[in-house]
Design an enzyme around this catalytic site. Structure first.
Site, PDB file in Angstrom:
ATOM      1  N   ASN A  32      -5.187   5.953  -1.347  1.00 40.56           N
ATOM      2  CA  ASN A  32      -6.395   5.409  -1.975  1.00 40.56           C
ATOM      3  C   ASN A  32      -7.614   6.243  -1.600  1.00 40.56           C
ATOM      4  O   ASN A  32      -8.674   5.732  -1.249  1.00 40.56           O
ATOM      5  CB  ASN A  32      -6.611   3.938  -1.574  1.00 40.56           C
ATOM      6  N   ASN A  33      -7.439   7.543  -1.638  1.00 38.19           N
ATOM      7  CA  ASN A  33      -8.508   8.463  -1.249  1.00 38.19           C
ATOM      8  C   ASN A  33      -8.256   9.817  -1.920  1.00 38.19           C
ATOM      9  O   ASN A  33      -7.146  10.092  -2.362  1.00 38.19           O
ATOM     10  CB  ASN A  33      -8.500   8.631   0.274  1.00 38.19           C
ATOM     11  N   HIS A  45      -6.432  12.995  -6.455  1.00 41.16           N
ATOM     12  CA  HIS A  45      -6.715  11.666  -5.909  1.00 41.16           C
ATOM     13  C   HIS A  45      -5.376  11.011  -5.614  1.00 41.16           C
ATOM     14  O   HIS A  45      -4.549  10.835  -6.515  1.00 41.16           O
ATOM     15  CB  HIS A  45      -7.520  10.826  -6.906  1.00 41.16           C
ATOM     16  N   CYS A  46      -5.153  10.674  -4.351  1.00 45.44           N
ATOM     17  CA  CYS A  46      -3.851  10.143  -3.944  1.00 45.44           C
ATOM     18  C   CYS A  46      -3.873   8.608  -4.026  1.00 45.44           C
ATOM     19  O   CYS A  46      -4.624   7.961  -3.297  1.00 45.44           O
ATOM     20  CB  CYS A  46      -3.523  10.586  -2.528  1.00 45.44           C
ATOM     21  N   PRO A  47      -3.070   8.015  -4.911  1.00 48.00           N
ATOM     22  CA  PRO A  47      -3.080   6.543  -5.017  1.00 48.00           C
ATOM     23  C   PRO A  47      -2.468   5.865  -3.795  1.00 48.00           C
ATOM     24  O   PRO A  47      -2.801   4.731  -3.490  1.00 48.00           O
ATOM     25  CB  PRO A  47      -2.238   6.277  -6.266  1.00 48.00           C
TER      26      PRO A  47
END
Ligand SMILES: [Zn+2]
Ligand SMILES: [Zn+2]
Length: 296
Positions: A124-125, A119-121
């Site tokens: 945000n996805n 999950h890539c902060p």
């Protein structure tokens, strides 16, 4: 509720401790020995459920709900919801739905993601089956852009930095406000580009290594654990999604013919990845390498 429980447990624990104390001085009768053993076994069971490394009450609730998961899994199959050729490896305990291979539940997005990488902060996805290539391309071309910018502005940066160092000399230099802003902007630009190039470059290299090995970031952890477990038994771990370095890249980038290196890799392309993310049959041209063995 907790008060009532402690009211009951307190005297019981006291009695048992007294009995244990007596038991140490005299020889314990078999009935008492059995009771003590059961008490200790029960305590170990309870603690293993509540205080293990998987994290407390959630793990205990999951364990308690295991029969219901099993029931739902089988009901779904019998009712025909899952009557496809998709091989599911387990059931998601959050979505209560069959989970295909390489799929993981993202606790932030609160849904299962096909071939989840992480999950890539920043985005945000989740990065998964359908956007992994876009994510990698973005990191790669962004790193290239930052390296180009840092390298190209090296002379300007040196001049601007040398000019800033003269600001506090006597007599002071006669730079206008606009020139001073330009100097500071150039130094800021160079530091920003260089630090992004370093940080993003490291991330890109790491992902390139994972892609070459046919793994996602999550699989890297699970595969390493599994390989250690098997190595202790004298066996070799085999990653079924590793088709060999070049073929892994071809599958990842969607390169079927030589021309695709230009049209699908160098130029922007909206082609879909191989497969639907549910079943993981390799494309026909990599079947020759599908037996490749990877020891992690
Ligand atoms: Zn899920
Ligand atoms: Zn997510």
């Amino acid at each position: 509720m907790r008060g009532q429980r402690s009211l009951l447990l307190g005297p019981a624990r006291l009695c048992l401790r007294l009995l244990l104390l007596l038991g140490y001085r005299r020889r314990r009768p078999p009935l008492l020995r059995g009771l003590v053993q059961r008490w200790r076994y029960g305590k170990v069971c309870l603690r293993s459920l509540l205080f293990n490394s998987f994290g407390g009450s959630d793990a205990a609730i999951d364990a308690a709900f295991e029969p219901i998961y099993w029931l739902v899994d089988n009901m779904i199959r019998w009712c025909g919801v899952g009557q496809t050729d998709i091989a599911t490896v387990s059931i998601c305990k959050k979505c209560i739905y069959p989970k295909p291979a390489r799929t993981h539940h993202c606790s932030i997005c609160n849904r299962c993601v096909l071939k989840m990488d992480h999950h890539c902060p920043w985005l945000n996805n989740c990065v998964g089956h359908y956007n992994h290539r876009y994510f990698f391309s973005f990191c790669f071309f962004m790193t290239l852009g930052c390296v180009y910018c840092s390298y190209g502005s090296w002379d300007l940066f040196r001049e601007a930095y040398a000019a800033i160092e003269t600001y506090h000399q006597t007599p002071p230099p006669t730079f206008s406000f606009r020139e001073r802003v330009t100097h500071k902007s150039l130094v800021y630009l160079w530091f920003l580009c260089s630090s992004v190039a370093l940080a993003l470059g490291a991330l890109t290299v790491w992902h390139a290594v994972l892609i070459s090995r046919g793994e996602t970031s999550i699989e890297r952890l699970t595969n390493r654990k599994e390989s250690c477990r098997l190595r202790a038994k004298g066996k070799v771990f085999r990653n079924h999604y590793n088709y060999g370095c070049l073929d892994n890249w071809k599958v990842f980038l969607g390169v079927d013919t030589g021309r695709h290196w230009l049209t699908r890799v160098l130029l922007p392309s909206s082609h879909l990845p191989h497969g639907n993310g549910m079943s993981w049959d390799p494309p026909p041209w990599v079947t020759a390498h599908s037996t490749s063995v990877m020891a992690v």
